[in-house]
Design a protein around this motif. Sequence first.
Motif, PDB file in Angstrom:
ATOM      1  N   TYR A   7      23.498  51.304  40.217  1.00  0.00           N
ATOM      2  CA  TYR A   7      24.303  51.082  41.417  1.00  0.00           C
ATOM      3  C   TYR A   7      25.314  49.982  41.124  1.00  0.00           C
ATOM      4  O   TYR A   7      24.943  48.859  40.806  1.00  0.00           O
ATOM      5  N   GLU A   8      26.587  50.316  41.245  1.00  0.00           N
ATOM      6  CA  GLU A   8      27.670  49.413  40.898  1.00  0.00           C
ATOM      7  C   GLU A   8      28.643  49.261  42.056  1.00  0.00           C
ATOM      8  O   GLU A   8      28.626  50.029  43.008  1.00  0.00           O
ATOM      9  N   LYS A   9      29.523  48.255  41.902  1.00  0.00           N
ATOM     10  CA  LYS A   9      30.710  48.195  42.758  1.00  0.00           C
ATOM     11  C   LYS A   9      31.803  48.887  41.961  1.00  0.00           C
ATOM     12  O   LYS A   9      32.146  48.442  40.872  1.00  0.00           O
ATOM     13  N   PRO A  10      32.313  50.011  42.468  1.00  0.00           N
ATOM     14  CA  PRO A  10      33.360  50.716  41.726  1.00  0.00           C
ATOM     15  C   PRO A  10      34.515  49.780  41.368  1.00  0.00           C
ATOM     16  O   PRO A  10      34.970  48.995  42.187  1.00  0.00           O
ATOM     17  N   GLY A  11      34.922  49.859  40.112  1.00  0.00           N
ATOM     18  CA  GLY A  11      36.030  49.028  39.638  1.00  0.00           C
ATOM     19  C   GLY A  11      35.606  47.691  39.063  1.00  0.00           C
ATOM     20  O   GLY A  11      36.432  46.980  38.506  1.00  0.00           O
ATOM     21  N   CYS A  12      34.338  47.338  39.156  1.00  0.00           N
ATOM     22  CA  CYS A  12      33.861  46.053  38.636  1.00  0.00           C
ATOM     23  C   CYS A  12      33.859  46.089  37.114  1.00  0.00           C
ATOM     24  O   CYS A  12      33.203  46.932  36.500  1.00  0.00           O
ATOM     25  N   LEU A  13      34.596  45.170  36.497  1.00  0.00           N
ATOM     26  CA  LEU A  13      34.680  45.126  35.037  1.00  0.00           C
ATOM     27  C   LEU A  13      33.342  44.777  34.387  1.00  0.00           C
ATOM     28  O   LEU A  13      33.002  45.320  33.337  1.00  0.00           O
ATOM     29  N   PRO A 132      41.557  31.310  39.177  1.00  0.00           N
ATOM     30  CA  PRO A 132      40.978  30.638  40.331  1.00  0.00           C
ATOM     31  C   PRO A 132      40.540  31.602  41.433  1.00  0.00           C
ATOM     32  O   PRO A 132      39.667  31.286  42.216  1.00  0.00           O
ATOM     33  N   ASP A 133      41.109  32.796  41.507  1.00  0.00           N
ATOM     34  CA  ASP A 133      40.735  33.767  42.531  1.00  0.00           C
ATOM     35  C   ASP A 133      40.679  35.148  41.892  1.00  0.00           C
ATOM     36  O   ASP A 133      41.630  35.913  41.956  1.00  0.00           O
ATOM     37  N   PRO A 134      39.549  35.469  41.226  1.00  0.00           N
ATOM     38  CA  PRO A 134      39.492  36.721  40.487  1.00  0.00           C
ATOM     39  C   PRO A 134      39.513  37.972  41.374  1.00  0.00           C
ATOM     40  O   PRO A 134      39.784  39.050  40.888  1.00  0.00           O
ATOM     41  N   ARG A 135      39.271  37.837  42.660  1.00  0.00           N
ATOM     42  CA  ARG A 135      39.347  38.947  43.618  1.00  0.00           C
ATOM     43  C   ARG A 135      38.400  40.089  43.277  1.00  0.00           C
ATOM     44  O   ARG A 135      38.635  41.236  43.656  1.00  0.00           O
ATOM     45  N   CYS A 136      37.324  39.786  42.578  1.00  0.00           N
ATOM     46  CA  CYS A 136      36.367  40.835  42.189  1.00  0.00           C
ATOM     47  C   CYS A 136      35.606  41.386  43.382  1.00  0.00           C
ATOM     48  O   CYS A 136      35.209  42.532  43.361  1.00  0.00           O
ATOM     49  N   ASP A 137      35.367  40.589  44.360  1.00  0.00           N
ATOM     50  CA  ASP A 137      34.462  41.006  45.409  1.00  0.00           C
ATOM     51  C   ASP A 137      35.125  41.242  46.747  1.00  0.00           C
ATOM     52  O   ASP A 137      34.513  41.105  47.795  1.00  0.00           O
ATOM     53  N   LEU A 138      36.373  41.645  46.702  1.00  0.00           N
ATOM     54  CA  LEU A 138      37.023  42.063  47.937  1.00  0.00           C
ATOM     55  C   LEU A 138      36.587  43.491  48.217  1.00  0.00           C
ATOM     56  O   LEU A 138      36.331  44.264  47.296  1.00  0.00           O
ATOM     57  N   PRO A 139      36.485  43.880  49.488  1.00  0.00           N
ATOM     58  CA  PRO A 139      36.165  45.281  49.774  1.00  0.00           C
ATOM     59  C   PRO A 139      37.191  46.169  49.096  1.00  0.00           C
ATOM     60  O   PRO A 139      38.356  45.802  48.966  1.00  0.00           O
ATOM     61  N   THR A 140      36.734  47.315  48.640  1.00  0.00           N
ATOM     62  CA  THR A 140      37.638  48.190  47.910  1.00  0.00           C
ATOM     63  C   THR A 140      37.666  49.580  48.509  1.00  0.00           C
ATOM     64  O   THR A 140      36.684  50.046  49.042  1.00  0.00           O
ATOM     65  N   ASP A 141      38.811  50.181  48.445  1.00  0.00           N
ATOM     66  CA  ASP A 141      38.951  51.578  48.871  1.00  0.00           C
ATOM     67  C   ASP A 141      38.968  52.468  47.645  1.00  0.00           C
ATOM     68  O   ASP A 141      39.315  53.637  47.715  1.00  0.00           O
ATOM     69  N   GLY A 142      38.600  51.903  46.511  1.00  0.00           N
ATOM     70  CA  GLY A 142      38.611  52.635  45.262  1.00  0.00           C
ATOM     71  C   GLY A 142      39.821  52.265  44.408  1.00  0.00           C
ATOM     72  O   GLY A 142      39.830  52.479  43.207  1.00  0.00           O
ATOM     73  N   ALA A 143      40.847  51.685  45.011  1.00  0.00           N
ATOM     74  CA  ALA A 143      42.056  51.351  44.263  1.00  0.00           C
ATOM     75  C   ALA A 143      41.978  49.946  43.693  1.00  0.00           C
ATOM     76  O   ALA A 143      42.462  49.672  42.613  1.00  0.00           O
TER      77      ALA A 143
END
Length: 145
Positions: A7-13, A132-143
């Motif tokens: 189980y992943e967050k889509p787009g997570c590097l 300083p703000d990697p934005r990894c955990d913002l809600p995503t719509d897949g994009a």
Amino acid sequence: MSSVLFYEKPGCLSNAKQKALLATLGHRLTVRSLLAEPWTAERLRPFFGNLPVRDWFNPTAPRIKQGEVRPETLDAATALVLMLDDPLLIRRPLIESEYGCGCGFEPGSLLTALGVTLAADQDLQSCSRSGPDPRCDLPTDGAAA
């Protein structure tokens, strides 16, 4: 090797690196979105095993970084309610295999059983983005990642 439900967050590097490592070890991965899965408290709870409640949480989740959610102050029931409402709070990945289930990608019995050996300086758990703000955990719509 074995079948692994990941189980992943889509787009997570970081999740991409974790999946690649498991695949190189011969595991067959079934990948699902942590954010889209219809979780219940009963289904989610086993992934955390005996970990302290504070370790169930993704420390880079926006609500944690902003101080709105303070995992160290929560009991298990409250933590699960918060996570069901906001899956970004869940420490990822969640992994399920014939060897059991768990959260995160750090050395321990589940990764050992899966044949994963991480070097002392190898961190596949932390966010792979920098700045300083990697934005990894913002809600995503897949994009967005």
